[in-house]
Write a protein that holds these residues in place. Structure first.
Motif, PDB file in Angstrom:
ATOM      1  N   GLU A 115      11.822  26.624  50.287  1.00 31.77           N
ATOM      2  CA  GLU A 115      12.511  27.091  51.506  1.00 31.77           C
ATOM      3  C   GLU A 115      13.593  26.113  51.942  1.00 31.77           C
ATOM      4  O   GLU A 115      14.649  26.522  52.417  1.00 31.77           O
ATOM      5  CB  GLU A 115      11.502  27.311  52.626  1.00 31.77           C
ATOM      6  CG  GLU A 115      10.607  28.520  52.425  1.00 31.77           C
ATOM      7  CD  GLU A 115       9.731  28.796  53.629  1.00 31.77           C
ATOM      8  OE1 GLU A 115       9.853  28.056  54.635  1.00 31.77           O
ATOM      9  OE2 GLU A 115       8.920  29.738  53.568  1.00 31.77           O
ATOM     10  N   LYS A 116      13.332  24.817  51.791  1.00 37.47           N
ATOM     11  CA  LYS A 116      14.320  23.806  52.191  1.00 37.47           C
ATOM     12  C   LYS A 116      15.607  23.965  51.399  1.00 37.47           C
ATOM     13  O   LYS A 116      16.708  23.890  51.962  1.00 37.47           O
ATOM     14  CB  LYS A 116      13.747  22.405  51.985  1.00 37.47           C
ATOM     15  CG  LYS A 116      14.739  21.294  52.312  1.00 37.47           C
ATOM     16  CD  LYS A 116      14.129  19.923  52.162  1.00 37.47           C
ATOM     17  CE  LYS A 116      13.938  19.533  50.716  1.00 37.47           C
ATOM     18  NZ  LYS A 116      13.501  18.117  50.578  1.00 37.47           N
TER      19      LYS A 116
ATOM     20  N   GLU B  11      17.537  27.117  52.397  1.00 35.77           N
ATOM     21  CA  GLU B  11      18.252  26.886  53.656  1.00 35.77           C
ATOM     22  C   GLU B  11      19.473  26.005  53.431  1.00 35.77           C
ATOM     23  O   GLU B  11      20.528  26.212  54.045  1.00 35.77           O
ATOM     24  CB  GLU B  11      17.307  26.245  54.676  1.00 35.77           C
ATOM     25  CG  GLU B  11      16.206  27.186  55.159  1.00 35.77           C
ATOM     26  CD  GLU B  11      15.163  26.477  55.993  1.00 35.77           C
ATOM     27  OE1 GLU B  11      15.300  25.242  56.204  1.00 35.77           O
ATOM     28  OE2 GLU B  11      14.208  27.146  56.446  1.00 35.77           O
ATOM     29  N   MET B  12      19.348  25.024  52.543  1.00 33.13           N
ATOM     30  CA  MET B  12      20.468  24.141  52.224  1.00 33.13           C
ATOM     31  C   MET B  12      21.639  24.941  51.658  1.00 33.13           C
ATOM     32  O   MET B  12      22.800  24.763  52.060  1.00 33.13           O
ATOM     33  CB  MET B  12      20.007  23.087  51.207  1.00 33.13           C
ATOM     34  CG  MET B  12      21.076  22.131  50.733  1.00 33.13           C
ATOM     35  SD  MET B  12      20.505  21.139  49.312  1.00 33.13           S
ATOM     36  CE  MET B  12      19.123  20.268  50.031  1.00 33.13           C
ATOM     37  N   ILE B  13      21.345  25.829  50.730  1.00 32.28           N
ATOM     38  CA  ILE B  13      22.392  26.620  50.098  1.00 32.28           C
ATOM     39  C   ILE B  13      23.001  27.606  51.083  1.00 32.28           C
ATOM     40  O   ILE B  13      24.228  27.789  51.130  1.00 32.28           O
ATOM     41  CB  ILE B  13      21.840  27.349  48.859  1.00 32.28           C
ATOM     42  CG1 ILE B  13      21.440  26.346  47.781  1.00 32.28           C
ATOM     43  CG2 ILE B  13      22.884  28.314  48.297  1.00 32.28           C
ATOM     44  CD1 ILE B  13      20.694  26.945  46.611  1.00 32.28           C
ATOM     45  N   MET B  14      22.173  28.242  51.899  1.00 34.71           N
ATOM     46  CA  MET B  14      22.685  29.201  52.873  1.00 34.71           C
ATOM     47  C   MET B  14      23.610  28.528  53.874  1.00 34.71           C
ATOM     48  O   MET B  14      24.643  29.092  54.250  1.00 34.71           O
ATOM     49  CB  MET B  14      21.523  29.898  53.574  1.00 34.71           C
ATOM     50  CG  MET B  14      20.749  30.849  52.667  1.00 34.71           C
ATOM     51  SD  MET B  14      19.360  31.686  53.498  1.00 34.71           S
ATOM     52  CE  MET B  14      20.269  32.776  54.599  1.00 34.71           C
TER      53      MET B  14
ATOM     54  N   ALA C 264      25.323  23.108  46.644  1.00 35.13           N
ATOM     55  CA  ALA C 264      25.563  22.988  48.083  1.00 35.13           C
ATOM     56  C   ALA C 264      26.768  22.095  48.366  1.00 35.13           C
ATOM     57  O   ALA C 264      27.618  22.416  49.210  1.00 35.13           O
ATOM     58  CB  ALA C 264      24.317  22.445  48.782  1.00 35.13           C
ATOM     59  N   ILE C 265      26.869  20.977  47.665  1.00 34.46           N
ATOM     60  CA  ILE C 265      28.012  20.074  47.831  1.00 34.46           C
ATOM     61  C   ILE C 265      29.298  20.756  47.386  1.00 34.46           C
ATOM     62  O   ILE C 265      30.344  20.660  48.041  1.00 34.46           O
ATOM     63  CB  ILE C 265      27.791  18.771  47.037  1.00 34.46           C
ATOM     64  CG1 ILE C 265      26.667  17.944  47.666  1.00 34.46           C
ATOM     65  CG2 ILE C 265      29.081  17.960  46.954  1.00 34.46           C
ATOM     66  CD1 ILE C 265      26.962  17.432  49.058  1.00 34.46           C
ATOM     67  N   SER C 266      29.235  21.450  46.272  1.00 31.72           N
ATOM     68  CA  SER C 266      30.409  22.151  45.752  1.00 31.72           C
ATOM     69  C   SER C 266      30.923  23.165  46.766  1.00 31.72           C
ATOM     70  O   SER C 266      32.128  23.256  47.026  1.00 31.72           O
ATOM     71  CB  SER C 266      30.045  22.842  44.433  1.00 31.72           C
ATOM     72  OG  SER C 266      31.188  23.354  43.792  1.00 31.72           O
TER      73      SER C 266
ATOM     74  N   ILE D 207      17.790  27.298  42.019  1.00 37.97           N
ATOM     75  CA  ILE D 207      17.475  27.122  40.594  1.00 37.97           C
ATOM     76  C   ILE D 207      16.498  25.968  40.412  1.00 37.97           C
ATOM     77  O   ILE D 207      15.367  26.148  39.985  1.00 37.97           O
ATOM     78  CB  ILE D 207      18.759  26.902  39.786  1.00 37.97           C
ATOM     79  CG1 ILE D 207      19.668  28.139  39.907  1.00 37.97           C
ATOM     80  CG2 ILE D 207      18.432  26.620  38.314  1.00 37.97           C
ATOM     81  CD1 ILE D 207      21.017  27.994  39.249  1.00 37.97           C
ATOM     82  N   ASN D 208      16.930  24.775  40.704  1.00 30.11           N
ATOM     83  CA  ASN D 208      16.046  23.610  40.788  1.00 30.11           C
ATOM     84  C   ASN D 208      16.740  22.621  41.718  1.00 30.11           C
ATOM     85  O   ASN D 208      17.925  22.788  42.041  1.00 30.11           O
ATOM     86  CB  ASN D 208      15.729  23.022  39.400  1.00 30.11           C
ATOM     87  CG  ASN D 208      16.944  22.532  38.635  1.00 30.11           C
ATOM     88  OD1 ASN D 208      17.695  21.683  39.116  1.00 30.11           O
ATOM     89  ND2 ASN D 208      17.147  23.065  37.425  1.00 30.11           N
TER      90      ASN D 208
END
Length: 236
Positions: A35-36, A39-42, A108-110, A99-100
């Protein structure tokens, strides 16, 4: 000993480029808090929308600068930079799935900073890893395939002594060196061609290293390669 070397053939075409590297050793890349990372990607997807405000998708500066870069060497028809592919998915309303941890972090950084970002498993490298231009006979099995698809002569690629690792600079990665949950030692890279965004590039590289260290442990260090600094030690 393994090194990352950016060869003269690359600098001849992109003398003002910079390649940021995060070398992370002794990490734990297993999924533990799904879940973390979702949320990071979203959150990063929302931030990414700031980079695609133009009415024409391809006219957004962070996309246009990479299309211009890809015109300077031979590429597979339809090949686009990894950042364009990510931003297009967000622009079209398609969520970037988890993914992993390592891949989620660099995605997320990209998205947040609008730079191509990728990564490889150091322990799969055969000899040094190099950013160079292809001879044209390098073996390359892309993710999701089991067929050899070698690069074109003159194509910008990452490679090691066993073949190509990433084609068309940052377009498509090889299955052989892909980051997995079992990766213990990782090579991450962040790429800059727009010299006017160097401050953003520095911030992105710093944040990438911080997020890896905070989330999956190990020891990490960064380096920036340019025309005056062409190699870095990856692992003793």
């Amino acid at each position: 000993m393994k090194k990352f070397v950016v060869e003269n053939e690359f600098w001849d075409v992109f003398p003002k480029a910079k390649i940021g590297v995060v070398i992370s050793l002794g990490i734990d890349n297993h999924k533990k808090e799904i879940e973390k990372y979702e949320e990071m990607i979203m959150a990063a997807e929302k931030e990414a929308m700031e980079h695609i405000q133009g009415s024409e998708f391809s006219d957004n500066k962070v996309i246009k600068v990479w299309r211009e870069a890809f015109q300077k060497f031979k590429t597979k028809k339809g090949a686009r930079s990894s950042i364009e592919a990510l931003l297009k998915r967000v622009h079209n309303g398609n969520h970037i799935g988890s993914i992993n941890p390592l891949v989620d972090i660099y995605n997320a950084i990209s998205l947040k900073y609008a730079f191509p970002c990728g990564g490889e498993d150091i322990d799969t490298f055969v000899g040094d890893i190099r950013l160079t231009r292809a001879v044209g006979d390098e073996e390359f099995i892309p993710l999701g395939s089991d067929e050899n698809a070698p690069p074109y002569e003159g194509e910008v690629i990452y490679r090691d002594d066993a073949g190509a690792i990433c084609r068309c600079w940052n377009w498509r990665e090889a299955v052989r060196t892909a980051l997995t949950e079992n990766t213990k030692n990782a090579f991450l890279c962040l790429e800059l061609v727009d010299e006017n965004r160097y401050e953003d590039f520095e911030n992105a590289l710093k944040k990438l290293e911080e997020m890896v260290s905070a989330n999956i442990g190990g020891t990490s260090r960064t380096a920036v390669l340019d025309v005056d600094h062409r190699e870095v030690l990856i692992k003793e």
